[in-house]
Scaffold this motif. Structure first.
Motif, PDB file in Angstrom:
ATOM      1  N   ARG A 100      -8.110  -9.174  -4.393  1.00  0.00           N
ATOM      2  CA  ARG A 100      -7.230  -8.016  -4.543  1.00  0.00           C
ATOM      3  C   ARG A 100      -7.788  -6.833  -3.771  1.00  0.00           C
ATOM      4  NH1 ARG A 100      -5.660  -6.579 -10.562  1.00  0.00           N
ATOM      5  NH2 ARG A 100      -4.088  -5.387  -9.428  1.00  0.00           N
ATOM      6  N   LEU A 101      -6.919  -6.157  -3.044  1.00  0.00           N
ATOM      7  CA  LEU A 101      -7.314  -4.950  -2.338  1.00  0.00           C
ATOM      8  C   LEU A 101      -7.165  -3.768  -3.283  1.00  0.00           C
ATOM      9  CD1 LEU A 101      -8.146  -3.642   0.374  1.00  0.00           C
ATOM     10  CD2 LEU A 101      -5.699  -3.297   0.816  1.00  0.00           C
ATOM     11  N   HIS A 102      -8.228  -2.981  -3.403  1.00  0.00           N
ATOM     12  CA  HIS A 102      -8.187  -1.784  -4.237  1.00  0.00           C
ATOM     13  C   HIS A 102      -7.814  -0.597  -3.355  1.00  0.00           C
ATOM     14  CE1 HIS A 102     -10.550  -3.356  -7.900  1.00  0.00           C
ATOM     15  NE2 HIS A 102     -10.108  -4.376  -7.193  1.00  0.00           N
ATOM     16  N   VAL A 103      -6.836   0.160  -3.813  1.00  0.00           N
ATOM     17  CA  VAL A 103      -6.261   1.238  -3.001  1.00  0.00           C
ATOM     18  C   VAL A 103      -6.315   2.550  -3.783  1.00  0.00           C
ATOM     19  CG1 VAL A 103      -4.222   2.035  -1.748  1.00  0.00           C
ATOM     20  CG2 VAL A 103      -4.690  -0.420  -1.926  1.00  0.00           C
ATOM     21  N   TRP A 104      -6.879   3.572  -3.142  1.00  0.00           N
ATOM     22  CA  TRP A 104      -6.907   4.895  -3.759  1.00  0.00           C
ATOM     23  C   TRP A 104      -5.626   5.633  -3.411  1.00  0.00           C
ATOM     24  CZ3 TRP A 104      -8.587  10.005  -1.544  1.00  0.00           C
ATOM     25  CH2 TRP A 104      -8.627  10.997  -2.547  1.00  0.00           C
ATOM     26  N   MET A 105      -4.883   6.031  -4.454  1.00  0.00           N
ATOM     27  CA  MET A 105      -3.613   6.715  -4.280  1.00  0.00           C
ATOM     28  C   MET A 105      -3.724   8.224  -4.508  1.00  0.00           C
ATOM     29  SD  MET A 105      -1.954   3.840  -3.959  1.00  0.00           S
ATOM     30  CE  MET A 105      -0.323   4.538  -3.846  1.00  0.00           C
ATOM     31  N   GLY A 106      -4.854   8.681  -5.037  1.00  0.00           N
ATOM     32  CA  GLY A 106      -4.926  10.051  -5.506  1.00  0.00           C
ATOM     33  C   GLY A 106      -4.329  10.145  -6.905  1.00  0.00           C
ATOM     34  N   PRO A 107      -4.466  11.278  -7.559  1.00  0.00           N
ATOM     35  CA  PRO A 107      -4.007  11.404  -8.947  1.00  0.00           C
ATOM     36  C   PRO A 107      -2.520  11.136  -9.139  1.00  0.00           C
ATOM     37  CG  PRO A 107      -5.463  13.218  -8.360  1.00  0.00           C
ATOM     38  CD  PRO A 107      -5.168  12.491  -7.090  1.00  0.00           C
ATOM     39  N   SER A 108      -1.696  11.434  -8.132  1.00  0.00           N
ATOM     40  CA  SER A 108      -0.244  11.319  -8.319  1.00  0.00           C
ATOM     41  C   SER A 108       0.438  10.538  -7.205  1.00  0.00           C
ATOM     42  CB  SER A 108       0.382  12.721  -8.424  1.00  0.00           C
ATOM     43  OG  SER A 108       0.080  13.487  -7.262  1.00  0.00           O
ATOM     44  N   GLY A 109      -0.317   9.706  -6.501  1.00  0.00           N
ATOM     45  CA  GLY A 109       0.263   8.955  -5.395  1.00  0.00           C
ATOM     46  C   GLY A 109       1.270   7.920  -5.864  1.00  0.00           C
ATOM     47  N   ARG A 110       2.289   7.672  -5.014  1.00  0.00           N
ATOM     48  CA  ARG A 110       3.335   6.712  -5.353  1.00  0.00           C
ATOM     49  C   ARG A 110       3.043   5.378  -4.682  1.00  0.00           C
ATOM     50  NH1 ARG A 110       8.641   5.454  -3.342  1.00  0.00           N
ATOM     51  NH2 ARG A 110       8.407   7.007  -1.688  1.00  0.00           N
ATOM     52  N   GLN A 111       3.104   4.298  -5.465  1.00  0.00           N
ATOM     53  CA  GLN A 111       2.856   2.962  -4.943  1.00  0.00           C
ATOM     54  C   GLN A 111       4.104   2.405  -4.266  1.00  0.00           C
ATOM     55  OE1 GLN A 111       0.525   0.288  -7.534  1.00  0.00           O
ATOM     56  NE2 GLN A 111       0.507   1.938  -9.049  1.00  0.00           N
ATOM     57  N   HIS A 112       3.882   1.624  -3.215  1.00  0.00           N
ATOM     58  CA  HIS A 112       4.964   1.005  -2.460  1.00  0.00           C
ATOM     59  C   HIS A 112       4.764  -0.503  -2.474  1.00  0.00           C
ATOM     60  CE1 HIS A 112       6.317   4.868  -0.634  1.00  0.00           C
ATOM     61  NE2 HIS A 112       5.039   5.176  -0.779  1.00  0.00           N
ATOM     62  N   ALA A 113       5.771  -1.233  -2.945  1.00  0.00           N
ATOM     63  CA  ALA A 113       5.688  -2.693  -2.922  1.00  0.00           C
ATOM     64  C   ALA A 113       5.755  -3.192  -1.485  1.00  0.00           C
ATOM     65  CB  ALA A 113       6.844  -3.277  -3.739  1.00  0.00           C
ATOM     66  N   HIS A 114       5.007  -4.254  -1.189  1.00  0.00           N
ATOM     67  CA  HIS A 114       5.021  -4.825   0.160  1.00  0.00           C
ATOM     68  C   HIS A 114       4.714  -6.312   0.067  1.00  0.00           C
ATOM     69  CE1 HIS A 114       0.532  -4.735   0.297  1.00  0.00           C
ATOM     70  NE2 HIS A 114       0.701  -3.648  -0.447  1.00  0.00           N
ATOM     71  N   ALA A 115       4.992  -7.028   1.128  1.00  0.00           N
ATOM     72  CA  ALA A 115       4.822  -8.481   1.134  1.00  0.00           C
ATOM     73  C   ALA A 115       3.384  -8.856   0.827  1.00  0.00           C
ATOM     74  CB  ALA A 115       5.238  -9.051   2.497  1.00  0.00           C
ATOM     75  N   HIS A 122      -5.950   2.900  -7.598  1.00  0.00           N
ATOM     76  CA  HIS A 122      -6.888   3.841  -8.199  1.00  0.00           C
ATOM     77  C   HIS A 122      -6.282   5.243  -8.105  1.00  0.00           C
ATOM     78  CE1 HIS A 122     -10.705   1.524  -8.792  1.00  0.00           C
ATOM     79  NE2 HIS A 122     -10.102   0.699  -7.945  1.00  0.00           N
ATOM     80  N   HIS A 123      -6.443   6.028  -9.160  1.00  0.00           N
ATOM     81  CA  HIS A 123      -5.857   7.366  -9.185  1.00  0.00           C
ATOM     82  C   HIS A 123      -6.901   8.443  -9.487  1.00  0.00           C
ATOM     83  CE1 HIS A 123      -1.695   5.984  -8.839  1.00  0.00           C
ATOM     84  NE2 HIS A 123      -2.031   4.989  -9.657  1.00  0.00           N
ATOM     85  N   GLU A 124      -8.148   8.200  -9.143  1.00  0.00           N
ATOM     86  CA  GLU A 124      -9.196   9.190  -9.405  1.00  0.00           C
ATOM     87  C   GLU A 124      -8.959  10.464  -8.588  1.00  0.00           C
ATOM     88  OE1 GLU A 124     -10.809   5.075  -9.923  1.00  0.00           O
ATOM     89  OE2 GLU A 124      -9.858   6.124  -8.240  1.00  0.00           O
ATOM     90  N   ILE A 125      -9.522  11.556  -9.076  1.00  0.00           N
ATOM     91  CA  ILE A 125      -9.511  12.813  -8.325  1.00  0.00           C
ATOM     92  C   ILE A 125     -10.577  12.737  -7.244  1.00  0.00           C
ATOM     93  CG2 ILE A 125      -9.931  15.297  -8.466  1.00  0.00           C
ATOM     94  CD1 ILE A 125      -8.932  15.181 -11.357  1.00  0.00           C
ATOM     95  N   GLY A 126     -10.225  13.137  -6.019  1.00  0.00           N
ATOM     96  CA  GLY A 126     -11.177  13.157  -4.918  1.00  0.00           C
ATOM     97  C   GLY A 126     -11.415  14.567  -4.414  1.00  0.00           C
ATOM     98  N   ASP A 127     -12.294  14.688  -3.421  1.00  0.00           N
ATOM     99  CA  ASP A 127     -12.576  15.998  -2.841  1.00  0.00           C
ATOM    100  C   ASP A 127     -11.466  16.453  -1.898  1.00  0.00           C
ATOM    101  OD1 ASP A 127     -14.972  16.183  -4.175  1.00  0.00           O
ATOM    102  OD2 ASP A 127     -16.121  15.227  -2.558  1.00  0.00           O
ATOM    103  N   ARG A 128     -10.525  15.550  -1.604  1.00  0.00           N
ATOM    104  CA  ARG A 128      -9.401  15.851  -0.717  1.00  0.00           C
ATOM    105  C   ARG A 128      -8.219  15.002  -1.179  1.00  0.00           C
ATOM    106  NH1 ARG A 128      -8.865  11.296   1.978  1.00  0.00           N
ATOM    107  NH2 ARG A 128     -10.670   9.994   2.453  1.00  0.00           N
ATOM    108  N   PRO A 129      -7.023  15.307  -0.702  1.00  0.00           N
ATOM    109  CA  PRO A 129      -5.874  14.458  -1.049  1.00  0.00           C
ATOM    110  C   PRO A 129      -6.014  13.076  -0.410  1.00  0.00           C
ATOM    111  CG  PRO A 129      -5.169  16.612  -0.229  1.00  0.00           C
ATOM    112  CD  PRO A 129      -6.633  16.508   0.062  1.00  0.00           C
ATOM    113  N   ALA A 130      -5.417  12.089  -1.036  1.00  0.00           N
ATOM    114  CA  ALA A 130      -5.431  10.741  -0.476  1.00  0.00           C
ATOM    115  C   ALA A 130      -4.598  10.697   0.803  1.00  0.00           C
ATOM    116  CB  ALA A 130      -4.879   9.740  -1.495  1.00  0.00           C
ATOM    117  N   GLY A 131      -5.101   9.961   1.793  1.00  0.00           N
ATOM    118  CA  GLY A 131      -4.366   9.787   3.038  1.00  0.00           C
ATOM    119  C   GLY A 131      -4.338   8.326   3.408  1.00  0.00           C
ATOM    120  N   PHE A 132      -4.718   8.022   4.650  1.00  0.00           N
ATOM    121  CA  PHE A 132      -4.839   6.651   5.100  1.00  0.00           C
ATOM    122  C   PHE A 132      -6.235   6.463   5.675  1.00  0.00           C
ATOM    123  CE2 PHE A 132      -0.269   7.688   6.017  1.00  0.00           C
ATOM    124  CZ  PHE A 132       0.227   7.064   4.893  1.00  0.00           C
ATOM    125  N   GLY A 133      -6.840   5.332   5.403  1.00  0.00           N
ATOM    126  CA  GLY A 133      -8.187   5.060   5.912  1.00  0.00           C
ATOM    127  C   GLY A 133      -9.060   4.444   4.844  1.00  0.00           C
TER     128      GLY A 133
END
Length: 306
Positions: A100-115, A122-133
């Motif tokens: 399973r790939l673990h993905v950080w979404m940020g506290p309020s990120g929206r998940q997107h279903a994909h193939a 993960h919805h932890e608070i970070g030092d910056r908003p969640a992006g890509f990378g």
């Protein structure tokens, strides 16, 4: 007018449509680049260059960044594997499900279903908003403290310390963000371990009340992983040691040089430490008992000679 591939490279290889439009890329430019394969559509409104890491692409499809153990591995941190050698053949690998790939979404990120999605958000608070990378090491350790085992977390932490990846004040931050029962591991961690196997060995023996000296320099032998009771050398060999005959030969020469000075070497490999710990512990405690018995006899003999 800007080239979308160049703009995406400036963004780390992946970005949102609004970001590339703000940098002068037109909508026809995007369509043309997609048609000729210069960029790929990750999901609606998100684009990337073909060179982007597949894990980063999968995390972006889900809506965030590579997190937890996968992020730690990406930063070069030693992460405990749960793969048993009996299941590591090529045919078995072909039939095992992808982890399973673990993905950080940020506290309020929206998940997107994909193939093929098996992502763990993960919805932890970070030092910056969640992006890509890929998330930073400190946040990945906070996440791994929840998803991994305590000793897996400890080994990853010591690896990050040894690599110099924990920022100033990072240990205090980490200690404040992990569960109370893990905080002693943060206090016990050091930057001396050259591998996760050494971390596991030191931690497991500490829990048995056995204290080791780490990374000891012995004249005529060189540096050893651990020294126990001043006489027993413990070495934790990684997977590669038995695959390279030249490395194995050097180890034998070191063991012989140590024996010539009265040291005894116990050498354990990856499989033994991870999957035959009962045998490793019996060997260490058995030799330690013999050494302590000899010490008692020597002390008694000295008393009789007085």
């Amino acid at each position: 007018m800007s080239d979308i591939a160049r703009v995406l490279d400036q963004l780390g290889g992946i970005g949102r449509r609004a970001q590339v439009l703000d940098r002068g890329v037109s909508r026809p430019d995007i369509d043309h680049a997609l048609a000729r394969g210069a960029v790929i559509r990750v999901r609606q409104g998100v684009y990337a260059t073909p060179a982007v890491d597949p894990a980063v692409l999968s995390a972006a499809r889900h809506g965030g960044e590579v997190a937890c153990g996968a992020a730690l591995r990406a930063h070069g941190v030693w992460v405990l594997s749960d793969e048993h050698p009996a299941r590591s053949g090529a045919n078995d690998r072909d039939h095992r499900p992808m982890p399973r790939l673990h993905v950080w979404m940020g506290p309020s990120g929206r998940q997107h279903a994909h193939a093929g999605c098996r992502c763990r958000a993960h919805h932890e608070i970070g030092d910056r908003p969640a992006g890509f990378g890929i998330v930073e090491v400190l946040l990945a350790l906070v996440q791994y403290a929840v998803c991994g085992t305590p000793e897996g977390f400890f080994a990853a932490l010591e690896s990050a310390l040894q690599l110099g990846l924990i920022p100033q004040g990072g240990l205090a931050t980490l200690r404040s963000r992990v569960s109370e029962h893990l905080r002693w591991l943060v206090d016990f961690a050091s930057d001396q371990a050259d591998s996760g196997l050494e971390s596991l060995l030191r931690l497991r023996l500490h829990l048995r009340g056995i204290t080791l000296q780490s990374q000891v320099e012995i004249a005529g032998v060189a540096r050893v992983d651990f020294l126990l009771a001043g006489r027993i050398i413990l070495e934790a060999d990684g997977r590669e040691n038995h695959e390279r005959s030249s490395k194995r030969h050097k180890d034998l020469l070191r063991d012989a040089a140590a024996a010539a000075q009265g040291y005894e070497t116990l050498r354990f490999d990856y499989v033994m430490i991870l999957f035959r710990w009962d045998l490793v512990l019996a060997a260490i405690e058995g030799r330690l008992a013999v050494l302590q018995s000899r010490q008692v006899q020597d002390d008694a003999a000295r008393l009789q000679d007085r």
